[in-house]
Design a protein around this motif. Structure first.
Motif, PDB file in Angstrom:
ATOM      1  N   GLY A   1      23.759  -9.791 -28.208  1.00  0.00           N
ATOM      2  CA  GLY A   1      22.449  -9.998 -28.817  1.00  0.00           C
ATOM      3  C   GLY A   1      22.486  -9.923 -30.327  1.00  0.00           C
TER       4      GLY A   1
ATOM      5  N   SER B   1      28.610 -15.108 -29.852  1.00  0.00           N
ATOM      6  CA  SER B   1      27.617 -14.818 -28.807  1.00  0.00           C
ATOM      7  C   SER B   1      27.729 -15.798 -27.642  1.00  0.00           C
TER       8      SER B   1
ATOM      9  N   ASN C   1      24.253 -12.985 -31.715  1.00  0.00           N
ATOM     10  CA  ASN C   1      23.393 -14.153 -31.599  1.00  0.00           C
ATOM     11  C   ASN C   1      22.282 -14.107 -32.642  1.00  0.00           C
TER      12      ASN C   1
ATOM     13  N   GLY D   1      16.198 -15.171 -23.499  1.00  0.00           N
ATOM     14  CA  GLY D   1      17.222 -14.294 -24.061  1.00  0.00           C
ATOM     15  C   GLY D   1      18.539 -15.010 -24.281  1.00  0.00           C
TER      16      GLY D   1
ATOM     17  N   MET E   1      14.562 -16.124 -29.459  1.00  0.00           N
ATOM     18  CA  MET E   1      15.624 -15.163 -29.194  1.00  0.00           C
ATOM     19  C   MET E   1      15.179 -13.765 -29.633  1.00  0.00           C
TER      20      MET E   1
ATOM     21  N   PHE F   1      14.753 -10.497 -27.314  1.00  0.00           N
ATOM     22  CA  PHE F   1      15.539  -9.297 -27.606  1.00  0.00           C
ATOM     23  C   PHE F   1      14.620  -8.104 -27.856  1.00  0.00           C
TER      24      PHE F   1
ATOM     25  N   GLY G   1      15.781  -4.414 -28.109  1.00  0.00           N
ATOM     26  CA  GLY G   1      17.081  -4.608 -28.745  1.00  0.00           C
ATOM     27  C   GLY G   1      17.195  -4.285 -30.212  1.00  0.00           C
TER      28      GLY G   1
ATOM     29  N   TYR H   1      22.625 -13.176 -24.694  1.00  0.00           N
ATOM     30  CA  TYR H   1      22.666 -11.722 -24.490  1.00  0.00           C
ATOM     31  C   TYR H   1      22.201 -11.347 -23.078  1.00  0.00           C
TER      32      TYR H   1
ATOM     33  N   SER I   1      25.471  -6.779 -23.441  1.00  0.00           N
ATOM     34  CA  SER I   1      24.214  -7.397 -23.848  1.00  0.00           C
ATOM     35  C   SER I   1      23.871  -7.052 -25.288  1.00  0.00           C
ATOM     36  N   TRP I   2      24.069  -5.804 -25.668  1.00  0.00           N
ATOM     37  CA  TRP I   2      23.756  -5.322 -27.019  1.00  0.00           C
ATOM     38  C   TRP I   2      24.581  -6.052 -28.081  1.00  0.00           C
TER      39      TRP I   2
END
Length: 527
Positions: A122, A417, A125, A99, A353, A357, A362, A102, A118-119
């Motif tokens: 993510g 990110s 990124n 990950g 990634m 996610f 995500g 994020y 995190s959201w």
């Protein structure tokens, strides 16, 4: 089996230390762990690919600040990028998972704000990952198109280049579908290709150049070619504006080293190898890239003829002026090969990634994309990465600055990110639990410099690059970044805050230690 650096024993069950560490973070070992430190470094080194970024944006550098900004801007950018890399390496060592940023953002935030951090991280990124693949592979398509004109009657066009771009992405997608064992072998080739190839290019042009530019031209010449109508930003604003915008070449090139973090679930001794992979990739690339920039600048025969080259690529013109057409074809093959390797491993990092996610719910369709195939490879996100990158490259059909905008998007998206977890590490530093790699008393000042630099470049690279600004010269990086920001925050407020909880724990560490989960030992399960 006795415990050592890579394994531990508990309850009669031999568990890889890396898998136990992954279980501590709540994840099963689903990807195949088949990489070492060299390969982990190699993925980031291949994605940074100084010959790719420098060659793709050499025209931009020559006309946006010129040689002086290209040379000294590289030094400044390399220093601050290393600050960012050191801060990321420290966090990666504490949380080595695919990950990457994020996941780090969630772990470094208070529980109440962890899902939002995190959201947003993510999504930035993901934007940066897609954009950097676009910039790399579209640059590869451009150079293939240019190389095709050497000694032939081929006439490039936007439509043809898009077709080549699609073929490049398909080839990179197919290679990434074969599994990490094949990528490991290809990675070893890529490391040698980049290191030896870049050195060979510089030596060839310097040795064969009929004349060389003066040290004053290379190290102390400022050029403002940002004016479409002759009036550039140095005159309309200030030379400092041009210099700031001009460092995009260096900063875009020294981007993508988070790949070492995204590959940690496939790397042995991940807590150290991931961190060292980041630092080594930046350090080696910074030195090699400066060597390349200086070598190419000294080899320019005629500045005006170089930027007005019929090939459309100043680097190609330098090759033609120094080693002739046949020699230029050989050097172009070296550059194109490096670009292809770079794009291939960018898709690798991107897909990991996206897989991670998706595993944490995500983005839409996450249950479909959070799957691996029989070779334990996230093939579905490989092709998602290729598709999204192709879509982001389509605006090049109607805009003369689309490519530099894509590179701006990649730089802003990725570095934003990177910056969020580093800033959280500073704010909540007392709660941070170090991994085996840490910066000690230097952690706070280095992190502070890293965050300040990221804020600076995030503003710099949304500024207009050409004057005057119209529909053809608009830097659409703010549009793309704005869409992601509005989408991520808007979707969060309307819906995601109700169901996105941040990284999802698939298993508990206690289950692994007690032997309640089946673990992989090599390619076989051991109970």
């Amino acid at each position: 089996m006795s415990a050592d650096a890579s394994t531990l024993e508990s309850g009669g069950v031999t568990v890889r230390a890396d898998e136990a560490e992954l279980a501590r973070m709540g994840y099963k070992q689903e990807l195949k762990r088949d990489l070492g430190l060299v390969q982990n470094f190699g993925v980031s080194f291949s994605i940074i690919s100084v010959i790719t970024g420098t060659s793709s944006l050499f025209y931009y550098g020559l006309t946006t600040g010129g040689p002086g900004v290209m040379v000294w801007g590289w030094v400044i950018v390399a220093f601050f990028t290393m600050m960012v890399g050191l801060s990321m390496a420290e966090i990666c060592s504490a949380h080595p998972t695919s990950g990457g940023p994020y996941f780090w953002a969630a772990m470094l935030s208070p529980a109440r704000s962890a899902p939002l951090a995190s959201w947003v991280t993510g999504w930035f990124n993901l934007l940066g990952q897609v954009a950097v693949t676009t910039g790399i592979s579209f640059g590869c398509a451009n150079f293939i198109s240019t190389a095709s004109t050497l000694g032939t009657n081929y006439v490039p066009s936007a439509n043809k280049t898009i077709g080549i771009y699609a073929a490049v992405l398909v080839a990179q997608g197919l290679i990434n579908s074969f599994g990490v064992s094949y990528l490991r072998q290809l990675n070893n080739i890529s490391i040698g290709w980049h290191a030896i190839g870049t050195t060979a290019v510089v030596i060839a042009v310097l040795a064969a150049a009929p004349t060389h530019q003066s040290a004053k031209f290379v190290f102390a010449t400022f050029i403002d070619g940002t004016g479409i109508d002759g009036v550039g930003w140095a005159q309309r604003a200030s030379p400092a504006y041009v210099a700031v915008v001009g460092i995009l070449m260096a900063q875009y090139t020294l981007t993508g080293f988070d790949a070492s973090a995204h590959m940690t679930e496939e790397t042995h001794n991940a807590a150290m190898a991931g961190a060292m992979g980041i630092i080594m990739a930046i350090g080696v690339s910074a030195v090699l890239g400066w060597f390349l920039v200086v070598g190419l600048l000294f080899s320019i025969q005629d500045y005006n003829a170089t930027i007005a080259s019929a090939t459309g690529q100043p680097v190609t013109q330098i090759f033609l002026d120094t080693v002739g057409e046949r020699g230029a074809i050989v050097l172009m093959v070296i550059v194109i090969g490096a670009m292809f390797f770079c794009g291939t491993f960018s898709v690798t990092s991107n897909s990991r990634m996206m897989y991670a996610f998706a595993r944490d719910g995500g983005y839409p369709g996450h249950s479909f994309f959070a799957k691996v195939d029989r070779s334990r490879t996230p093939v579905r996100t490989v092709w998602l990465a290729c598709f999204l990158s192709f879509c982001l490259g389509l605006p090049s059909l109607g805009s003369s600055v689309a490519f530099s905008a894509a590179t701006s998007i990649a730089t802003i998206g990725l570095y934003t990110s990177y910056g969020i977890p580093i800033a959280l590490r500073v704010v909540y530093r007392n709660a941070f639990v170090r991994g085996p790699f840490h910066l000690g008393s230097l952690s706070f000042p280095i992190a502070f410099l890293a965050v300040a630099w990221i804020l600076f470049i995030s503003i710099a690279f949304i500024l207009p690059e050409l004057n005057p600004v119209d529909s053809q010269t608009l830097n659409y990086a703010p549009v793309a970044v704005g869409i992601v920001l509005v989408y991520s925050l808007g979707f969060w407020i309307l819906s995601a805050r109700k169901w996105f909880t941040g990284p999802v724990k698939q298993i508990e560490e206690e289950q692994v230690v007690a032997g309640q989960e089946v673990q992989w030992e090599g390619d076989e399960k051991k109970a």
